[in-house]
Structures are given as structure tokens and as C-alpha cells.
Design an enzyme around this catalytic site. Structure first.
Site, PDB file in Angstrom:
ATOM      1  N   TYR A 129       0.854  -1.575  -0.256  1.00 37.41           N
ATOM      2  CA  TYR A 129      -0.060  -0.009  -0.227  1.00 37.41           C
ATOM      3  C   TYR A 129       0.753   1.195   0.144  1.00 37.41           C
ATOM      4  CZ  TYR A 129      -3.197  -3.609   1.173  1.00 37.41           C
ATOM      5  OH  TYR A 129      -4.688  -4.621   1.012  1.00 37.41           O
ATOM      6  N   ARG A 137      -2.679   4.943   3.802  1.00 40.07           N
ATOM      7  CA  ARG A 137      -3.792   4.282   4.187  1.00 40.07           C
ATOM      8  C   ARG A 137      -5.116   4.598   3.472  1.00 40.07           C
ATOM      9  NH1 ARG A 137      -4.747   4.872  10.398  1.00 40.07           N
ATOM     10  NH2 ARG A 137      -3.121   3.916  10.975  1.00 40.07           N
ATOM     11  N   ASN A 145     -12.485  -0.250  -4.910  1.00 40.93           N
ATOM     12  CA  ASN A 145     -12.354  -0.438  -5.943  1.00 40.93           C
ATOM     13  C   ASN A 145     -13.171  -1.069  -7.292  1.00 40.93           C
ATOM     14  OD1 ASN A 145     -10.790  -1.395  -8.807  1.00 40.93           O
ATOM     15  ND2 ASN A 145      -9.461  -2.975  -8.046  1.00 40.93           N
ATOM     16  N   CYS A 148      -6.127  -4.989  -7.465  1.00 37.59           N
ATOM     17  CA  CYS A 148      -6.002  -5.141  -6.130  1.00 37.59           C
ATOM     18  C   CYS A 148      -5.761  -5.935  -5.339  1.00 37.59           C
ATOM     19  CB  CYS A 148      -7.415  -3.996  -4.992  1.00 37.59           C
ATOM     20  SG  CYS A 148      -8.976  -5.022  -5.718  1.00 37.59           S
ATOM     21  N   HIS A 149      -5.510  -7.280  -5.677  1.00 36.09           N
ATOM     22  CA  HIS A 149      -5.098  -8.611  -5.237  1.00 36.09           C
ATOM     23  C   HIS A 149      -3.785  -8.218  -5.331  1.00 36.09           C
ATOM     24  CE1 HIS A 149      -5.869  -9.378  -9.625  1.00 36.09           C
ATOM     25  NE2 HIS A 149      -4.621 -10.320  -8.822  1.00 36.09           N
ATOM     26  N   GLU A 171      -1.277 -16.193 -10.993  1.00 36.48           N
ATOM     27  CA  GLU A 171      -0.253 -15.931 -11.357  1.00 36.48           C
ATOM     28  C   GLU A 171       0.956 -16.273 -11.391  1.00 36.48           C
ATOM     29  OE1 GLU A 171      -1.377 -11.425 -10.762  1.00 36.48           O
ATOM     30  OE2 GLU A 171      -3.324 -11.633 -11.099  1.00 36.48           O
TER      31      GLU A 171
END
Length: 194
Positions: A124, A138, A147, A155-156, A184
Site C-alpha cells: 500500500y 491508508r 475498486n 487490487c489483489h 499468477e
């Protein structure tokens, strides 16, 4: 390729049956507006039966919305031939029509889509830095929670600095996030993006 009975397309909505569950895709004339894994299993099951989705993977089928067709093709490649997407990194995404949101939120979504390709992860804090606000980890996390097009805006691939996979709001939560990351990895070594 799967047959027409393997997916359902309405004018601006399509469903894709994937290994992580039923995915609902919505589009405008400009691009994909929403891509979500249907969480309610009984609702997903009724949709699968209602639309006669028979196979695990579904392919593109002509619809009245070319943006949905592009998203379905992208999902088919992501789940069935991820090595094809890996060749192009982040560049070959279906067109998106993201909500305005806050400027930083939108910038975080686009930065993630542009800078963290398949097979890579980030934190992040690093994502906030890439988006131009290094102290806003944050806020980057909040952007991930809101999202609207999960998997496409990946976002994963954003992990906590402390380790582990962290939380995920799609599908079965962190189990789905871990599955996507493991999927992936089959395309090559998972690397940390910087």
C-alpha cells in the site's frame, strides 16, 4: 472455445463463470464500469442455472456492447491463458469507465493498473508513492476497498508491508486473493514491483 450457452450477455451486463466464482461485469458505451465476483453463492447458483452457464471458463460471444466483449476476452485470457497477458504486461486491459471518485482514488486505481503487471506485487505504501503521495498508504488502501473493477485493476496484487496477503473484498476474501496470486505465479516467478 466455449459455446454460446457458456455465458450470458445482456445489453450492458455479462456473467463469466470463473475458478473463483461467478463474475458479473457491467459496461457503458465507454468501458467497463464494474467487475465483481458474486458473493452470495445461492444467488450465483441461480444465475448460473437461469443463464445456463455450463462450463468453468467462458469465452467471448458477440454482444451488443463491444466493451463487454473485450472484458470477457480479457477474463478468458486471464484465467485460461495468463501467459498471453504476461507478454503485454499491464498494457492490454479492456477499456475502463471508472467513476470520478476523488482524484487520488482514481489515480491510485490507474497507477496500479499501469505499474503493477501480472506476476508482480506491491505494498500500500509503495502504491501511494507511485501515485504521488508517499505518506498516503491508508488512502491507497481505501482506494483498493472501493475498486469497482477488481481483477482488471488488480487490487489483489497489493499486499500489507507486514507480510501475508491481507484482506480482500472479492469472492471468499483472502482465500480468493491467495488463489489469484497463486494463479499468477503459474506464469512465472512472482516478483515485487517497485
Amino acid at each position: 472455445m466455449a459455446s454460446a450457452s457458456d455465458m450470458h450477455v445482456e445489453q450492458n451486463v455479462a456473467y463469466y463463470l470463473s475458478p473463483v466464482g461467478l463474475i458479473k461485469i457491467q459496461a457503458s458505451a465507454k468501458g467497463i464500469t464494474s467487475l465483481k465476483i458474486v458473493k452470495d453463492k445461492s444467488h450465483a447458483h441461480s444465475l448460473i442455472e437461469e443463464h445456463r452457464l455450463e462450463t468453468l471458463h467462458n469465452c467471448t460471444n458477440p454482444s451488443h456492447n463491444k466493451k463487454l466483449d473485450e472484458a470477457l476476452k480479457w477474463l478468458e485470457e486471464y484465467f485460461c491463458r495468463p501467459e498471453e497477458l504476461r507478454k503485454d504486461g499491464c498494457r492490454r486491459l479492456p477499456p475502463l469507465d471508472l467513476p470520478m471518485g476523488g482524484n487520488f482514488v482514481r489515480k491510485v486505481w490507474l497507477t496500479l493498473a499501469d505499474h503493477v503487471p501480472l506476476g508482480r506485487t506491491t505494498t500500500y505504501g509503495e502504491l501511494a508513492q507511485l501515485a504521488g503521495r508517499p505518506a498516503a498508504s491508508r488512502a491507497a488502501g481505501q482506494a483498493m476497498r472501493t475498486n469497482p473493477v477488481s481483477i482488471i485493476v488488480p487490487c489483489h496484487r497489493v499486499l500489507p508491508k507486514s507480510g501475508g496477503v491481507g484482506r480482500y473484498s472479492g469472492g471468499e476474501g483472502s482465500v480468493t486473493k491467495q488463489w489469484l496470486l497463486d494463479h499468477e505465479r503459474v506464469c512465472g516467478d512472482m516478483k515485487h514491483a517497485k
